[in-house]
Write a protein that holds these residues in place. Structure first.
Motif, PDB file in Angstrom:
ATOM      1  N   PRO A 190      -3.453  41.899  56.851  1.00 40.05           N
ATOM      2  CA  PRO A 190      -3.489  42.929  55.808  1.00 40.05           C
ATOM      3  C   PRO A 190      -2.321  43.912  55.843  1.00 40.05           C
ATOM      4  CG  PRO A 190      -4.961  43.535  57.590  1.00 40.05           C
ATOM      5  CD  PRO A 190      -4.386  42.191  57.949  1.00 40.05           C
ATOM      6  N   PHE A 191      -1.521  43.900  56.910  1.00 40.25           N
ATOM      7  CA  PHE A 191      -0.465  44.903  57.046  1.00 40.25           C
ATOM      8  C   PHE A 191       0.916  44.312  56.733  1.00 40.25           C
ATOM      9  CE2 PHE A 191      -3.878  46.296  59.903  1.00 40.25           C
ATOM     10  CZ  PHE A 191      -4.097  47.571  59.410  1.00 40.25           C
ATOM     11  N   PHE A 192       1.748  45.137  56.102  1.00 36.33           N
ATOM     12  CA  PHE A 192       3.155  44.825  55.814  1.00 36.33           C
ATOM     13  C   PHE A 192       3.323  43.595  54.921  1.00 36.33           C
ATOM     14  CE2 PHE A 192       3.041  46.286  60.392  1.00 36.33           C
ATOM     15  CZ  PHE A 192       3.248  47.620  60.107  1.00 36.33           C
ATOM     16  N   VAL A 193       2.319  43.277  54.102  1.00 33.45           N
ATOM     17  CA  VAL A 193       2.409  42.115  53.221  1.00 33.45           C
ATOM     18  C   VAL A 193       3.559  42.300  52.232  1.00 33.45           C
ATOM     19  CG1 VAL A 193       1.204  40.726  51.494  1.00 33.45           C
ATOM     20  CG2 VAL A 193      -0.056  41.651  53.448  1.00 33.45           C
ATOM     21  N   GLY A 194       4.434  41.319  52.155  1.00 30.52           N
ATOM     22  CA  GLY A 194       5.564  41.377  51.238  1.00 30.52           C
ATOM     23  C   GLY A 194       6.737  42.185  51.743  1.00 30.52           C
ATOM     24  N   ASN A 195       6.607  42.810  52.917  1.00 29.27           N
ATOM     25  CA  ASN A 195       7.692  43.620  53.490  1.00 29.27           C
ATOM     26  C   ASN A 195       8.367  42.822  54.600  1.00 29.27           C
ATOM     27  OD1 ASN A 195       9.366  45.509  54.688  1.00 29.27           O
ATOM     28  ND2 ASN A 195       7.877  47.171  54.573  1.00 29.27           N
ATOM     29  N   THR A 196       9.421  42.124  54.252  1.00 30.43           N
ATOM     30  CA  THR A 196      10.100  41.255  55.231  1.00 30.43           C
ATOM     31  C   THR A 196      10.848  42.045  56.294  1.00 30.43           C
ATOM     32  OG1 THR A 196      12.015  41.096  53.744  1.00 30.43           O
ATOM     33  CG2 THR A 196      10.361  39.353  53.610  1.00 30.43           C
ATOM     34  N   ASP A 197      11.038  43.340  56.059  1.00 31.35           N
ATOM     35  CA  ASP A 197      11.682  44.169  57.080  1.00 31.35           C
ATOM     36  C   ASP A 197      10.732  44.475  58.237  1.00 31.35           C
ATOM     37  OD1 ASP A 197      14.082  44.278  55.722  1.00 31.35           O
ATOM     38  OD2 ASP A 197      13.547  46.127  54.654  1.00 31.35           O
ATOM     39  N   LYS A 198       9.424  44.491  57.945  1.00 31.32           N
ATOM     40  CA  LYS A 198       8.443  44.849  58.969  1.00 31.32           C
ATOM     41  C   LYS A 198       7.515  43.703  59.353  1.00 31.32           C
ATOM     42  CE  LYS A 198       8.316  49.791  57.941  1.00 31.32           C
ATOM     43  NZ  LYS A 198       7.442  50.968  57.675  1.00 31.32           N
ATOM     44  N   LEU A 199       7.595  42.605  58.636  1.00 30.60           N
ATOM     45  CA  LEU A 199       6.731  41.465  58.929  1.00 30.60           C
ATOM     46  C   LEU A 199       7.545  40.182  58.995  1.00 30.60           C
ATOM     47  CD1 LEU A 199       3.996  39.972  59.205  1.00 30.60           C
ATOM     48  CD2 LEU A 199       3.905  39.912  56.693  1.00 30.60           C
ATOM     49  N   LEU A 200       7.470  39.512  60.137  1.00 35.70           N
ATOM     50  CA  LEU A 200       8.020  38.169  60.276  1.00 35.70           C
ATOM     51  C   LEU A 200       6.837  37.222  60.412  1.00 35.70           C
ATOM     52  CD1 LEU A 200      10.259  36.100  60.671  1.00 35.70           C
ATOM     53  CD2 LEU A 200      10.253  36.664  63.119  1.00 35.70           C
ATOM     54  N   HIS A 201       6.636  36.394  59.392  1.00 36.43           N
ATOM     55  CA  HIS A 201       5.502  35.473  59.391  1.00 36.43           C
ATOM     56  C   HIS A 201       6.012  34.052  59.626  1.00 36.43           C
ATOM     57  CE1 HIS A 201       1.450  34.173  57.387  1.00 36.43           C
ATOM     58  NE2 HIS A 201       1.605  33.715  58.618  1.00 36.43           N
ATOM     59  N   ILE A 202       5.745  33.527  60.814  1.00 39.64           N
ATOM     60  CA  ILE A 202       6.120  32.154  61.170  1.00 39.64           C
ATOM     61  C   ILE A 202       4.869  31.296  60.996  1.00 39.64           C
ATOM     62  CG2 ILE A 202       6.983  30.645  62.999  1.00 39.64           C
ATOM     63  CD1 ILE A 202       8.357  33.093  64.219  1.00 39.64           C
ATOM     64  N   GLN A 203       4.794  30.594  59.893  1.00 39.22           N
ATOM     65  CA  GLN A 203       3.597  29.826  59.560  1.00 39.22           C
ATOM     66  C   GLN A 203       3.663  28.438  60.179  1.00 39.22           C
ATOM     67  OE1 GLN A 203       3.701  30.579  55.148  1.00 39.22           O
ATOM     68  NE2 GLN A 203       1.593  31.233  55.493  1.00 39.22           N
ATOM     69  N   ILE A 204       3.041  28.288  61.321  1.00 41.28           N
ATOM     70  CA  ILE A 204       2.947  26.985  61.986  1.00 41.28           C
ATOM     71  C   ILE A 204       1.511  26.771  62.430  1.00 41.28           C
ATOM     72  CG2 ILE A 204       5.350  26.873  62.727  1.00 41.28           C
ATOM     73  CD1 ILE A 204       4.449  27.789  65.498  1.00 41.28           C
ATOM     74  N   GLU A 205       1.110  25.503  62.451  1.00 43.81           N
ATOM     75  CA  GLU A 205      -0.245  25.158  62.871  1.00 43.81           C
ATOM     76  C   GLU A 205      -0.382  25.268  64.393  1.00 43.81           C
ATOM     77  OE1 GLU A 205      -2.774  24.412  61.022  1.00 43.81           O
ATOM     78  OE2 GLU A 205      -1.951  23.886  59.044  1.00 43.81           O
ATOM     79  N   ASP A 206      -1.611  25.393  64.815  1.00 38.55           N
ATOM     80  CA  ASP A 206      -1.899  25.409  66.251  1.00 38.55           C
ATOM     81  C   ASP A 206      -2.081  23.961  66.715  1.00 38.55           C
ATOM     82  OD1 ASP A 206      -2.547  26.065  68.828  1.00 38.55           O
ATOM     83  OD2 ASP A 206      -4.591  26.711  68.379  1.00 38.55           O
TER      84      ASP A 206
END
Length: 304
Positions: A190-206
């Motif tokens: 829920p936090f920093f959605v759409g803010n690439t300066d504060k969120l690095l989202h590495i979408q990989i499966e477990d």
């Protein structure tokens, strides 16, 4: 991470777990100091005739961590200066155990596990973890069950390692002053959605087939930038055991220019249940070659 911070984090992690994981905090300060504020769930140990009184109801057999703290002792021993009317430099000095150590020695036969003495005492610990101060003395069982573990402190006051639930908890974000997230999971927080300066989202499966290697340079750069800005970073995955641990390991290898084995040993001390899958370990071995120019750690020799 300093030893007192490590102990503090380990103790905090146990809050809210089953009875066998709960801790026993003991405060040997004065009643006035204790009443003003103390660590959550800590009980004051009284003293009579120069002996610490251990309540018969206290069962230390069922706790993994027992920590005792005084006000601000830095060393296990304190120096007592003898009387000297001339105030010369040759006054006699005597090393004696501090109050927390004396109490620990009195309680040592009551627990199966080693007793911890909190270096720096209450002053230092409460300065680091102000949100664990309280004036409340009596806690109901249901209140204790409501305590939730906090993320692990990897770099003191700068980098934390946690799970998705912790990343979604607004109180944790506020208490730890989290300003940036590294999310190594498929879920969206829920936090920093759409803010690439504060969120690095590495979408990989477990899964062992997950490919984290292409993201490692950007990961390290992202964390470095935020540390230079003075931001506190939370690195997390779904359970905080595999993918986020791999991300932390990669950063430590890059930051310290050190081997995978050494970085692994450090994180393992902070988070004993970390377990990156074998596919991620193989990629960290390749990352080690990039960082150091050669493969040093033999991953055929089990790191676990």
């Amino acid at each position: 991470m300093s030893e007192e911070q490590k102990v503090g984090c380990e103790l905090i992690q146990g809050m809210g777990r089953s009875k066998s994981w709960r801790q026993s905090w003991r405060d040997v300060r004065s009643k006035r100091e204790y009443d003003e504020s103390h660590v959550i769930t800590a009980l004051r140990v009284k003293k009579k005739a120069n002996e610490y009184l251990i309540p018969e109801s206290v069962d230390l057999e069922c706790v993994k961590y027992c920590v005792i703290y005084d006000n601000n002792s830095i060393s296990l021993e304190i120096i007592l200066k003898g009387d000297d009317n001339d105030n010369s430099d040759d006054s006699e000095e005597e090393l004696v155990f501090g109050a927390a150590v004396e109490c620990g020695r009195a309680m040592s036969h009551l627990t199966r596990h080693p007793i911890h003495i909190l270096k720096g005492g209450y002053e230092r610990f409460s300065a680091m973890y102000h949100f664990f101060r309280t004036q409340k003395i009596i806690w109901m069982p249901q209140e204790l069950d409501q305590f939730q573990p906090y993320p692990i402190e990897i770099v003191p006051g700068k980098i934390y390692l946690g799970d998705f639930r912790q990343a979604c908890d607004p109180k944790i974000q506020k208490d730890l002053k989290i300003k940036a997230h590294v999310n190594v999971s498929m879920e969206t927080g829920p936090f920093f959605v759409g803010n690439t300066d504060k969120l690095l989202h590495i979408q990989i499966e477990d899964s062992p087939e997950a490919n984290i290697f292409p993201f490692l340079r950007h990961l390290c750069h992202f964390i470095e930038v935020h540390l230079k800005l003075g931001s506190v970073v939370l690195v997390f995955s779904t359970l905080g055991i595999s993918r986020s641990c791999a991300a932390i390991l990669a950063y430590l290898m890059h930051w310290q220019e050190q081997t995978l084995k050494r970085s692994w040993a450090y994180v393992k001390k902070c988070k004993t249940n970390m377990r990156p899958n074998r596919g991620l370990v193989a990629q960290l071995s390749e990352w080690e070659k990039i960082v150091l120019g050669d493969t040093v750690t033999d991953i055929a020799d089990p790191l676990y």
